[in-house]
Every structure is written in structure tokens, then in C-alpha cells.
Design an enzyme around this catalytic site. Structure first.
Site, PDB file in Angstrom:
ATOM      1  CD1 TRP A   8      -7.235 -18.182 -25.592  1.00 19.79           C
ATOM      2  CD2 TRP A   8      -6.190 -19.388 -27.168  1.00 19.79           C
ATOM      3  NE1 TRP A   8      -7.957 -19.329 -25.800  1.00 19.79           N
ATOM      4  CE2 TRP A   8      -7.332 -20.088 -26.769  1.00 19.79           C
ATOM      5  CE3 TRP A   8      -5.373 -19.948 -28.159  1.00 19.79           C
ATOM      6  CZ2 TRP A   8      -7.688 -21.330 -27.303  1.00 19.79           C
ATOM      7  CZ3 TRP A   8      -5.730 -21.168 -28.691  1.00 19.79           C
ATOM      8  CH2 TRP A   8      -6.869 -21.847 -28.259  1.00 19.79           C
ATOM      9  CE1 TYR A  68      -9.667 -18.104 -20.352  1.00 24.06           C
ATOM     10  CE2 TYR A  68     -10.178 -16.384 -21.934  1.00 24.06           C
ATOM     11  CZ  TYR A  68     -10.140 -17.711 -21.595  1.00 24.06           C
ATOM     12  OH  TYR A  68     -10.569 -18.660 -22.480  1.00 24.06           O
TER      13      TYR A  68
END
Ligand SMILES: Nc1nc2c(c(=O)[nH]1)N[C@H]1C(S)=C(S)[C@@H](COP(=O)(O)OP(=O)(O)OC[C@H]3O[C@@H](n4cnc5c(=O)[nH]c(N)nc54)[C@H](O)[C@@H]3O)O[C@H]1N2
Ligand SMILES: Nc1nc2c(c(=O)[nH]1)N[C@H]1C(S)=C(S)[C@@H](COP(=O)(O)OP(=O)(O)OC[C@H]3O[C@@H](n4cnc5c(=O)[nH]c(N)nc54)[C@H](O)[C@@H]3O)O[C@H]1N2
Ligand SMILES: [Mo]
Length: 748
Positions: A106, A104
Site C-alpha cells: 500500500w 505488493y
């Protein structure tokens, strides 16, 4: 035009004699200063410059010293050999279900160099991996909302009225958690134009009224602010619903047309079923908002037009379902659901795109292939997965078996920034046999790996950026070459795929430019009005027009107008105010009414302060920590926490002093600053400090100031198992030692 596209938006590349510079994109009305910070990372001392392997791992320590060891350089060829051999060993010995590739985070606004997509495609071709579901952003609401309003509204903001509709109808906006403009700087996938500030200004200029309820006065972008104790929003909402019921302001027939469960919900609010009326007096003691204010706000809501906005932070907490559920009840009982520009909105200003009247770009993602492994975890259950392989947890009404992970592979995320209770994660993280991380900088996650591959920064490669809730498609141009020896994730994974025998399937023989052209043509197939590839490359961007107002779907408006003709996809076709699953005994924390203060369960209530850990203004999470904006925001090299001056005085401290925030989970070094905008009883430490545990005078202290050293890792509830950062309790103490110098260098 040469453009660089990032999560902070788009920049024009100016190439001068002193090297490249990034200037604001001329079409962006409210550009963010943050994205230009990437230039400062190019040769930053934290940069990963070559593949590195952990000494103990090379010697076969099984993970014992992971996170507390030294690294040695290895050649790219050797590192790729090691990674390929380890993946092959693990899949043969334990099967692909022993590989965690959830990864996970960004990483990269660009769609091609999106590291998780690259890694997932690679791992799928290698036979699959255990994946992660949902997000840290919105994982609790995403599981809850389908039960209440149907699966079509599980994504953040899908039922929000759009901003143009809100400005046109000027509802009274009651905003829980506020609208931080600093957060709207960011969009996953980037944007060409930041519009949130403009919408809020237009709303205010048109005479719109906004009231923000939040522990932090800085969350109000306009209008009035009232302090509320963190974690008590559901209490305030239920008290408002109580006022509507007891003042006969609820149109019962109208409610029953659009919702089921009214009679039971009313009984719970009035206290007929549990003996506790959820009255304004009851809520005043919990929330800190006077009962007269709660009553006044409730009347204003029912007079309408009105819109209730919920920040995503509300649900990133233990029992984070409660405020989302209670807000829906309040919006239904006050008759505001489905009125133009009214009702309920989730996360106006949480990221740049929320509320914009735009199309949802249906572009082709970089094809990840198919994952043959079915096992997954809700993303925030990672420590538990590592601690309790083979055991079960409850998730969304069913048991879920935790997989037995031997190999973790991460690209494009930083769990040692984003996960809760980092000291616990550090212990659990020693259990797998191998951890491989691809990173540009020596984050805490890289320091907790066995094998680290250097990754080119977004400024060091060509890409195409586009966000799914935006109108812009951007050509991101390489600003500079990566340092020698540093490659893109795509290049590294191609090398490893070659050793495993599936390189051709991975890269399909295409050059990077051919990949970008293929992705772009995919957008053009969906939107034939887009220019051809050569013209797109020359212009640097393409923009789809805003749809006409009448073409923007306002989903709940149609439903309210005719619920029978436009049913929701809940079992009844209506809003379910109390679905069976939320009432079940074994979903205690998901059952919204039984524990309105469940967020304090299991916390040490003797500790005086509630910790808020909002998003950092000067970074994207832990990213760009080495850039000037984040560096300048520190004091004496420490992260800055804010508290009310009375709380600082009670701790015997003065504003600007080094201090420790602590609880049973750990201790964090900060500089404490006084802020009268903050309600007493709270302390704010934004996320993103780089976790750097060290032992000073016998005490283990996180010198990096990451709030997740202190947050709880229980999951939001057994229903949603979302991230539970909100609501941790902490104490504030003096720090009497000497602040150790920062040593950002490699490895240790
Ligand atoms: N206490 C608390 N904790 C929180 C939150 C909170 O509110 N409070 N918020 C949560 C939320 S909403 C989120 S979304 C998460 C965010 O957590 P993350 O998304 O994990 O945080 P980032 O710092 O953005 O990490 C991304 C990492 O990817 C790397 N990266 C970027 N581009 C590339 C690339 O192209 N290739 C490779 N290999 N690496 C790349 C960056 O260097 C960076 O280290 O944090 C969560 N944690
Ligand atoms: N500059 C910048 N912008 C970002 C990010 C970033 O890292 N940097 N991250 C992005 C990401 S991934 C996400 S998911 C979004 C997150 O968007 P949000 O979740 O909306 O943002 P937060 O900053 O976590 O919280 C907003 C405010 O909620 C308030 N709050 C916290 N708890 C409570 C409570 O119990 N009750 C009330 N009433 N208020 C409370 C806090 O005072 C805080 O300032 O932000 C995005 N925007
Ligand atoms: Mo997020």
C-alpha cells in the site's frame, strides 16, 4: 486550498510559525485522525536517511546473513551504480525472469508517486520481471467468484447493492465478520469524504435491523451481535440453507431460473450425498450458535427483505472459499438475490468506498508500459516461490511453474509485515542473490535487504490522488521538503535508468508538475465537466456528483428481473452453485462442501486459542507505527492482544501482563488484555507490529508483536492460493523475562 491526500483521506495544510499542521478536510463528514501522523515521521529515528548497503552482501556472502547483518552508508551515486550493475548482471546471466518485481503493498495514495507503478515501469523498460497476481485483501474470493457468478464480478463488492438502495429498502442485514468502522477510515488512493458511518447511521435511524455474527462483539457497528467461532461461518450458512429446504421455503422454480446445480447442492445440504445433514444441530456444535437461533435467522432471511454481508477477513483463510460460496447458496435459496437492496454484499465497510453510490473513476494510471515476462505467482505464494524454484503448484485449475528468482526489488510494500509465517519467509528470503528495497523507514523488509534506497514520504512531494471507486480527485501538495539526501522513488529510478541507458524513455523529459498535469488531463478527457488544470490546482480538488439513483447499476437486480435478457457471463448465463472445477478431486479445499471445517486441517488442535489478526485501528498495516496514535496504543512498548478473561485466567495470567503467544511456527511478545466482548477461545492481535525477532533465554521471540509470526502460509486452497492468515491456533503463556528496550534506530 492546499491539501494533503493520503490513504486515510484528505487534510487541509495549515502553515504556522511552528511549522505545518494537518487539519481535517472541511468536506469530510467523518475524517480520520490517522493521516496527520505522517508529520511525526519526518524526522523519526526510524527514517532511512541515506542509501545503505549490507556489509555481507558487499563482501559477496550470497545472502547468508540477510536479515541479521549490519549496514554501511554508501553515496547515492555508488548505490545507483551498484543497483544498475546488479540488475544488468542478473538479466544477462539468468534472464529477466529471474527478477521478482511483484512488490505488493500500500505505498502512496498519489497516482504519480505510486511506488509500484514507478518500479514496474522501470523494470519493464529494463526487460521485464516476474509479477504477482491478486491481493492479500481479497485474493481467494477474486479467484472463486468468477466461477460462480462470472468474471465481471471478481472485484470486491462489484455486485453489492449500493448503500442508498440498502437504506431505502431497509433489508434485515445479516453480517458475517461485521462492519468495523475503523477499517472504513482507509481507501487505496484516498478519498475526500468518509461516508460509511453516515450510511450505517441512516440505516439504523430508518429502523433497519442488523445482526452481526462474529467472534468479536466490537465488529458490530449497530444492532445485535451473536458470537460465532472463527472459521465456522460456512457451517452456520449451510444450516440456514438446511432450514429453508426442510421447511419448504425454497421456490425451486425461481431458483432454477437464476442458478444451475440446485439438485446437487440440495443433496449436499441435506446430507443425501455424504451422509451428514448440515442441520442446525450439527452447526450449533461447530459454531457455538444455538440451533434455535440458526433456525430463527433462516426464517427471517426467507421472509425478507434481507441482505447477507461478508467481511473480506472470512476469505483470508485456509478454505476461505467456503463462506463466500455458502453465502451465495443461502442468498439464492432464500430468494434474496437481486431484490432491491438485498442479496449479498462483500465487504461493506472493509474500505471507505464499498457500497457508495458512485461512479467508478476511469482515470489514467501512471503508464507502466508492457511487461515482456509472462511468469507470475499468486501474490501470497512468495515463500514457496523462493523455496521451490522450478517446481509446480496448482492454481485455478492448472499447474503453475515457480520461477527461479535471483533478484528481488521492492518499492511500496512490506512483505515482512504482510506475509504469513514470517520466520519461514526469513529463511526463504536468504536464497536470492540480491534484495533491493526502496523505503522511507527501517521496516523489517528494509532490514532484510542488501541495498536500501531512502524514499521521500507522501508529505514530501506533490501528487494527484484518486481512488477508482470514488468521486474525488485531489491535488496533494508537498507539506515539507524531504531531509537532505532523501529523494522520491521517481528521482532514484531515473538515476538508475540513466545508468542502464533508458532514462529518456523512463521520464520522457517531463518535470514532476508536467507529469501531474498529464495525469489530470487524462481524467478530464474522461470527465469533461472537470475544471481545467490551473483552476484544479487553485481549488485543490475536484468532485464529480453522485449519479442519479436510477443511473447506479444494481447488476444482480437486472439479472433477477430477466435472467434470459441479462445473462451473467458464466457458461450457463446463470449462477453456478456447483461449478465443475469446485467439485474436482484435486481441489479438495476448493470443494466447499467436502471439508466445511478444513480450516482446522493441519493445525495443532491441542492449542486452545484461535488467532484473529484484524486490521489495526491506529495504523495502516505497518505504516505510521512511529506516529503518536500507534505509539500510545502500546503497553510497555509491546503490541496489545485481547482475550476473554476466562482464557487469560486459564493461562494463569492477569490482564495487562506481558505474555507470549506461540505455536510451532514461532513466538510473539505481547501485553494481554481482558475483553468480554470477545468470544472465549479466541485471541485478537491486530496486524502491523514490526517483526523484530530476537533470542531471549534460548527462545526465538518476535518482540515486535506481528501476528504473522504465528499465521499459516499454506495458501487458502489449491484453487485460489490466496493468503491464509485466518484460523491459526496458538497458546498463551506467561513471559518471565525482561522486556528489552525498543531500538528503532537504523539498520539493526
Ligand atoms: N495476519 C494477517 N496478515 C495480513 C492481513 C491480515 O488480515 N492478517 N491483511 C493483509 C492485507 S489485506 C494487506 S493489504 C497487507 C498489507 O501489507 P502492506 O501493504 O505491505 O503493508 P504496509 O505496512 O501498508 O506497507 C507499505 C509500505 O510501503 C511504504 N511506502 C509507503 N509509501 C511509499 C512510497 O511512496 N515509496 C516507497 N518506496 N515506500 C512507500 C511504507 O513505508 C510501508 O512500509 O497485509 C496483509 N497481511
Ligand atoms: N484502520 C485501518 N483500516 C484498514 C486497514 C488498516 O490497516 N487500518 N487495512 C485495509 C485493508 S488493506 C483491507 S483489505 C481491509 C480489510 O477488511 P476486513 O478483511 O473486513 O477486516 P479485518 O479487520 O481483517 O476483519 C474484520 C473482522 O472479521 C472478524 N473475523 C475474522 N475471522 C472471522 C471468521 O472466521 N468469522 C467471522 N464471522 N468473523 C471473523 C474479526 O473479528 C475482525 O474484526 O481493511 C482496510 N482498512
Ligand atoms: Mo488489504
Amino acid at each position: 486550498m492546499e491539501l494533503f491526500a493520503s490513504h486515510f483521506g484528505t487534510y487541509e495544510i495549515a502553515r504556522g510559525p511552528d511549522g505545518p499542521a494537518l487539519a481535517p478536510f472541511r468536506h469530510d463528514p467523518d475524517p480520520s485522525p490517522l493521516g496527520a501522523g505522517f508529520l511525526a515521521l519526518a524526522d523519526h529515528p526510524t527514517r532511512v536517511m541515506q542509501p545503505m548497503a549490507r556489509k555481507g552482501w558487499l563482501a559477496g556472502d550470497g545472502g547468508a546473513r540477510r536479515g541479521d547483518d549490519t549496514f554501511v552508508p554508501v553515496t547515492m551515486d555508488r548505490a545507483c551504480d551498484l543497483a544498475a550493475a546488479e540488475l544488468d548482471r542478473v538479466r544477462k546471466a539468468h534472464g529477466n525472469r529471474a527478477i521478482f518485481g511483484g512488490s505488493y503493498g500500500w505505498g502512496s495514495a498519489g497516482r504519480f508517486h505510486h511506488p509500484q507503478s514507478q518500479l514496474k515501469r522501470f523494470l519493464n523498460l529494463a526487460g521485464g520481471f516476474v509479477s504477482a497476481r491478486n491481493t492479500y485483501s481479497y485474493g481467494t474470493a477474486k479467484v472463486l467468484l468468477p466461477h460462480l457468478v462470472g468474471p465481471e464480478f471478481s472485484d470486491p463488492g462489484t455486485f453489492n447493492p449500493s448503500w442508498d438502495r440498502i437504506v431505502e429498502n431497509r433489508p434485515f442485514i445479516l453480517s458475517f465478520g461485521g462492519m468495523r468502522l475503523a477499517n472504513a477510515q482507509v481507501e487505496a488512493g484516498g478519498t475526500g469524504a468518509h461516508r460509511t458511518r453516515g450510511w450505517i447511521d441512516r440505516f439504523a435511524e430508518a429502523g433497519g435491523e442488523m445482526l452481526t455474527l462474529s467472534p468479536d462483539g466490537r465488529d458490530a457497528p449497530t444492532g445485535r451481535h451473536l458470537p460465532i467461532a472463527a472459521g465456522t461461518d460456512a457451517c452456520a450458512m449451510l444450516a440456514m440453507a438446511y432450514v429453508l429446504l426442510s421447511e419448504n421455503r425454497v421456490d425451486e422454480a425461481a431458483v432454477k431460473r437464476i442458478a444451475t446445480g440446485f439438485d446437487e447442492t440440495r443433496a449436499l445440504i441435506l446430507g443425501l450425498s455424504d451422509g451428514q445433514p448440515k442441520s442446525p444441530d450439527w452447526a450449533a456444535a461447530l459454531t457455538g450458535i444455538p440451533a434455535s437461533e440458526l433456525t430463527r435467522i433462516a426464517r427471517k432471511l426467507s421472509d425478507g427483505p434481507a441482505l447477507i454481508n461478508l467481511s473480506w477477513s472470512l476469505q483470508r483463510a485456509v478454505a476461505g472459499e467456503q463462506p463466500y460460496w455458502a453465502a451465495l447458496v443461502l442468498a439464492v435459496l432464500s430468494g434474496q438475490i437481486g431484490r432491491p437492496g438485498c442479496g449479498i454484499a462483500c465487504g461493506l465497510s472493509a474500505v471507505s468506498s464499498v457500497g457508495n453510490p458512485l461512479r467508478r473513476l476511469r482515470g489514467p494510471a501512471f503508464d507502466q508500459g508492457r511487461n515482456p515476462v509472462a511468469e507470475y505467482i499468486p501474490v501470497a505464494r512468495i515463500a514457496e516461490m523462493l523455496e521451490r524454484p522450478g517446481e509446480t503448484i496448482a492454481y485455478n485449475g492448472a499447474p503453475l511453474t515457480l520461477p527461479d528468482i535471483r533478484l528481488i526489488w521492492w518499492a511500496g510494500g512490506n512483505p515482512f509485515h504482510h506475509h504469513q509465517d514470517l520466520n519461514r519467509l526469513a529463511r526463504a528470503w536468504r536464497r536470492p542473490e540480491t534484495v533491493i528495497v526502496q523505503e522511507s523507514v527501517w521496516t523489517a523488509t528494509a532490514r532484510h535487504a542488501d541495498l536500501v534506497f531512502p524514499s521521500a514520504l507522501p508529505t514530501e512531494r506533490d501528487d494527484i490522488a484518486a481512488a477508482s471507486r470514488d468521486n474525488w480527485i485531489l491535488r496533494s501538495t508537498k507539506v515539507m521538503e524531504p531531509p537532505s539526501g532523501v529523494e522520491t522513488d521517481y528521482a532514484v529510478l531515473s538515476r538508475i535508468a540513466d545508468r542502464l541507458g533508458f532514462a529518456d524513455a523512463f521520464h520522457e523529459g517531463l518535470t514532476e508538475t508536467e507529469w501531474l498535469a498529464r495525469l489530470y488531463e487524462g481524467y478530464r478527457a474522461a470527465y469533461p465537466e472537470l475544471p481545467g488544470w490551473p483552476e484544479f490546482c487553485a481549488t485543490g480538488y475536484a468532485r464529480l456528483a453522485d449519479p442519479e439513483p436510477q443511473d447506479v447499476t444494481q447488476p444482480l437486480e437486472a439479472f433477477r428481473a430477466d435472467p434470459a435478457a441479462n445473462p451473467l457471463s458464466t457458461p450457463s448465463g446463470r449462477i453456478a452453485l456447483l461449478p465443475d472445477l469446485l467439485r474436482a478431486e484435486d481441489h479438495r479445499l476448493g470443494a466447499p462442501l467436502s471439508h466445511v471445517r478444513a480450516s482446522d486441517a493441519e493445525e495443532d488442535t491441542a492449542l486452545p486459542l484461535r488467532l484473529l489478526s484484524p486490521q489495526p485501528e491506529t495504523r495502516l498495516h505497518s505504516q505510521l507505527d512511529g506516529a503518536p496514535l500507534a505509539t500510545k496504543a502500546r503497553r510497555h512498548g509491546c503490541e496489545v492482544a485481547r482475550a476473554h478473561p476466562d482464557d487469560i485466567a486459564k493461562a494463569g495470567l492477569t490482564s495487562g501482563a506481558p505474555a507470549l503467544l506461540g505455536n510451532a511456527r514461532g513466538s510473539v511478545l505481547v501485553v494481554i488484555e481482558a475483553d468480554t466482548a470477545l468470544a472465549p477461545g479466541h485471541v485478537v492481535l491486530p496486524t502491523g507490529g514490526w517483526y523484530r525477532p530476537a533470542t531471549i533465554d534460548g527462545e526465538r521471540i518476535d518482540l515486535g508483536g506481528n501476528p504473522n509470526t504465528l499465521t499459516r502460509d499454506t495458501g487458502s486452497s489449491e484453487l485460489s492460493q490466496g493468503a491464509s492468515a485466518g484460523g491459526a491456533r496458538v497458546r498463551l503463556n506467561a513471559f518471565r523475562g525482561t522486556i528489552p528496550a525498543r531500538n528503532p534506530g537504523t539498520g539493526r
